[in-house]
Design a protein around this motif. Sequence first.
Motif, PDB file in Angstrom:
ATOM      1  N   ARG A 255       5.194  99.452   1.563  1.00 13.73           N
ATOM      2  CA  ARG A 255       3.803  99.686   1.177  1.00 13.73           C
ATOM      3  C   ARG A 255       3.711 100.358  -0.187  1.00 13.73           C
ATOM      4  O   ARG A 255       2.873  99.993  -1.020  1.00 13.73           O
ATOM      5  N   GLN A 256       4.571 101.320  -0.430  1.00 13.33           N
ATOM      6  CA  GLN A 256       4.485 102.052  -1.687  1.00 13.33           C
ATOM      7  C   GLN A 256       5.005 101.236  -2.861  1.00 13.33           C
ATOM      8  O   GLN A 256       4.489 101.354  -3.983  1.00 13.33           O
ATOM      9  N   LEU A 257       6.008 100.402  -2.646  1.00 17.04           N
ATOM     10  CA  LEU A 257       6.473  99.533  -3.726  1.00 17.04           C
ATOM     11  C   LEU A 257       5.418  98.499  -4.091  1.00 17.04           C
ATOM     12  O   LEU A 257       5.273  98.128  -5.260  1.00 17.04           O
ATOM     13  N   GLU A 258       4.682  98.019  -3.105  1.00 16.23           N
ATOM     14  CA  GLU A 258       3.616  97.064  -3.390  1.00 16.23           C
ATOM     15  C   GLU A 258       2.476  97.704  -4.158  1.00 16.23           C
ATOM     16  O   GLU A 258       1.753  97.015  -4.894  1.00 16.23           O
ATOM     17  N   ARG A 259       2.298  99.006  -4.020  1.00 15.76           N
ATOM     18  CA  ARG A 259       1.214  99.697  -4.710  1.00 15.76           C
ATOM     19  C   ARG A 259       1.568 100.073  -6.140  1.00 15.76           C
ATOM     20  O   ARG A 259       0.694 100.507  -6.896  1.00 15.76           O
ATOM     21  N   LEU A 260       2.827  99.933  -6.502  1.00 16.64           N
ATOM     22  CA  LEU A 260       3.241 100.326  -7.845  1.00 16.64           C
ATOM     23  C   LEU A 260       2.532  99.481  -8.896  1.00 16.64           C
ATOM     24  O   LEU A 260       2.393  98.269  -8.779  1.00 16.64           O
ATOM     25  N   THR A 261       2.058 100.151  -9.942  1.00 14.57           N
ATOM     26  CA  THR A 261       1.449  99.437 -11.056  1.00 14.57           C
ATOM     27  C   THR A 261       2.499  98.573 -11.737  1.00 14.57           C
ATOM     28  O   THR A 261       3.631  98.984 -11.945  1.00 14.57           O
ATOM     29  N   ARG A 262       2.129  97.374 -12.069  1.00 15.44           N
ATOM     30  CA  ARG A 262       3.081  96.488 -12.719  1.00 15.44           C
ATOM     31  C   ARG A 262       3.472  97.034 -14.083  1.00 15.44           C
ATOM     32  O   ARG A 262       2.674  97.630 -14.799  1.00 15.44           O
ATOM     33  N   ALA A 267       2.903  99.103 -19.856  1.00 20.45           N
ATOM     34  CA  ALA A 267       3.339  98.927 -21.238  1.00 20.45           C
ATOM     35  C   ALA A 267       2.190  98.481 -22.131  1.00 20.45           C
ATOM     36  O   ALA A 267       2.100  98.883 -23.300  1.00 20.45           O
ATOM     37  N   GLY A 268       1.280  97.636 -21.604  1.00 21.67           N
ATOM     38  CA  GLY A 268       0.164  97.157 -22.403  1.00 21.67           C
ATOM     39  C   GLY A 268      -0.837  98.234 -22.762  1.00 21.67           C
ATOM     40  O   GLY A 268      -1.582  98.097 -23.728  1.00 21.67           O
ATOM     41  N   ALA A 269      -0.872  99.328 -21.988  1.00 20.89           N
ATOM     42  CA  ALA A 269      -1.815 100.411 -22.263  1.00 20.89           C
ATOM     43  C   ALA A 269      -1.297 101.393 -23.312  1.00 20.89           C
ATOM     44  O   ALA A 269      -2.040 102.290 -23.732  1.00 20.89           O
ATOM     45  N   LEU A 270      -0.067 101.220 -23.757  1.00 17.98           N
ATOM     46  CA  LEU A 270       0.513 102.150 -24.724  1.00 17.98           C
ATOM     47  C   LEU A 270       0.218 101.698 -26.148  1.00 17.98           C
ATOM     48  O   LEU A 270       0.082 100.506 -26.420  1.00 17.98           O
ATOM     49  N   PRO A 271       0.132 102.645 -27.097  1.00 20.47           N
ATOM     50  CA  PRO A 271      -0.100 102.266 -28.494  1.00 20.47           C
ATOM     51  C   PRO A 271       1.086 101.518 -29.075  1.00 20.47           C
ATOM     52  O   PRO A 271       2.233 101.714 -28.661  1.00 20.47           O
ATOM     53  N   GLU A 272       0.819 100.656 -30.027  1.00 20.78           N
ATOM     54  CA  GLU A 272       1.864  99.869 -30.671  1.00 20.78           C
ATOM     55  C   GLU A 272       2.818 100.786 -31.430  1.00 20.78           C
ATOM     56  O   GLU A 272       2.411 101.739 -32.088  1.00 20.78           O
ATOM     57  N   ALA A 291       2.204 110.238 -23.543  1.00 25.79           N
ATOM     58  CA  ALA A 291       1.254 109.128 -23.551  1.00 25.79           C
ATOM     59  C   ALA A 291       1.210 108.391 -22.227  1.00 25.79           C
ATOM     60  O   ALA A 291       0.312 107.573 -22.002  1.00 25.79           O
ATOM     61  N   VAL A 292       2.175 108.662 -21.326  1.00 23.76           N
ATOM     62  CA  VAL A 292       2.228 108.005 -20.018  1.00 23.76           C
ATOM     63  C   VAL A 292       1.919 109.057 -18.955  1.00 23.76           C
ATOM     64  O   VAL A 292       2.526 110.126 -18.941  1.00 23.76           O
ATOM     65  N   SER A 293       0.965 108.758 -18.091  1.00 20.87           N
ATOM     66  CA  SER A 293       0.549 109.722 -17.077  1.00 20.87           C
ATOM     67  C   SER A 293       1.675 109.963 -16.080  1.00 20.87           C
ATOM     68  O   SER A 293       2.450 109.065 -15.744  1.00 20.87           O
ATOM     69  N   ALA A 294       1.744 111.206 -15.598  1.00 22.75           N
ATOM     70  CA  ALA A 294       2.761 111.600 -14.618  1.00 22.75           C
ATOM     71  C   ALA A 294       2.073 112.214 -13.412  1.00 22.75           C
ATOM     72  O   ALA A 294       0.913 112.625 -13.470  1.00 22.75           O
ATOM     73  N   ALA A 295       2.806 112.278 -12.308  1.00 26.37           N
ATOM     74  CA  ALA A 295       2.309 112.909 -11.080  1.00 26.37           C
ATOM     75  C   ALA A 295       3.418 113.828 -10.590  1.00 26.37           C
ATOM     76  O   ALA A 295       4.146 113.512  -9.653  1.00 26.37           O
ATOM     77  N   TYR A 296       3.547 114.996 -11.233  1.00 20.82           N
ATOM     78  CA  TYR A 296       4.639 115.903 -10.905  1.00 20.82           C
ATOM     79  C   TYR A 296       4.396 116.590  -9.563  1.00 20.82           C
ATOM     80  O   TYR A 296       3.266 116.928  -9.209  1.00 20.82           O
ATOM     81  N   ALA A 297       5.473 116.796  -8.827  1.00 23.09           N
ATOM     82  CA  ALA A 297       5.482 117.584  -7.601  1.00 23.09           C
ATOM     83  C   ALA A 297       6.839 118.270  -7.512  1.00 23.09           C
ATOM     84  O   ALA A 297       7.828 117.762  -8.076  1.00 23.09           O
ATOM     85  N   PRO A 298       6.933 119.416  -6.847  1.00 14.77           N
ATOM     86  CA  PRO A 298       8.234 120.102  -6.761  1.00 14.77           C
ATOM     87  C   PRO A 298       9.344 119.234  -6.187  1.00 14.77           C
ATOM     88  O   PRO A 298      10.519 119.444  -6.500  1.00 14.77           O
TER      89      PRO A 298
END
Length: 405
Positions: A255-262, A267-272, A291-298
């Motif tokens: 389920r979680q692998l299927e939810r991963l953003t492609r 890569a397309g959302a990053l500046p050239e 420039a890339v969002s993270a979701a940090y947890a301990p």
Amino acid sequence: MNPPSPPKTLRQRLADLRGPAVAPRPLDARALAALAANPGCGRRALLDGAGVDKTVLAAALGSPAAFGQSQFAIVRGNSFEAKVKGDGGAELLRLVYEHLGARPGGAAGPPGPDALTPDLTAAGPQGRAARTALALREATAAGAWTLLDHPMLALEVAGSPAYLEPDAVVVHPDGRWTVVEIKSFPMIDGAADAAKVGAAARQAAVYVLALETTAAKVAGAEVGHTVLLVCPKDFSNLPTAAPVDIRRERSVTRRQLERLTRVEELAGALPEGLTFDPACSAEELTEAVSAVSAAYAPECLAACELAFHCRERARGADEVTALGRSVRGELGGLTTVEAALAAAAGRGAPGSTGSDGTAPASGMASDVAFDDPTAAALRYAARLRAEALEQAPARIRPKAVECPC
């Protein structure tokens, strides 16, 4: 006027992110298990999908990873695995038959000395994956006990292929395929460390998902939902084993692998021109990573090489995620520690009023309304704590120290 250059392919874009002279780092089952455990982290998904070496990147950022197996543990693990698979895998096959033998009513007997051990050598990971698929098909059709030593499996993750190498896969005469995980931590009195067993189960779930892709194309094949965990017995070097049901880990990982953003969307959302090339300066790399969002947890500290860098950034931004996912979930819209403390002290958003029409106490404003349920619960907890401290007996309160002079 020069014609516009054609758009870059995904492979070219990922190569630019790594750096022109940097070879891609392949994904393994351990990384996929950790990636599936934190599917909301776009930073890890992009870096792993692009094949960026996060250990080198973390060192270039000034926050090197401080975890990993010692050389002694690696040598001990390799020695134990060689012992388990010695003599054509006879001991390993015996353990498989003892714990996961033929089904009730089945006619398959114990594995004998004629058990099959096909050669899986081929050129490159793609060639080895194709050779493994062929060996699995032939073993299923033969209806004999077969041991595949370090097969190569392919699994598509976020639009990119990942090549995985389990310790072993055993094909039963009835067409079942069983994943075998060989670990060097001990199994004392038939039980091992729960945290280590859980990590091994999550890793094996990735292998099972990859096997299911191949089994869907082979008539009569079935991937078992129970894997065999082989460990040293007590404090010796003798192998023992225990079956581990990974149905829960398999469903969660799928389920979680299927939810991963492609990867191409990230890569397309990053500046050239953005790159994670370790040859760049620390300032440039810090800007690129930010420039890339993270979701940090301990929990990331035990699973990701960039965890120390992300923890430093989360603490610098006063994010409640640095306190754990459970705390983040309980605080709801309070996304910073400062806002949570302000809500506990009764300081709400500017101009907000309580349910009785009274204004909150003056002080630092929070971005959550005064009558927000989370803020109300924090105020209630703070009031209970204050009352408990007031009612504490005098004997447990610290006494003033008198000057002896």
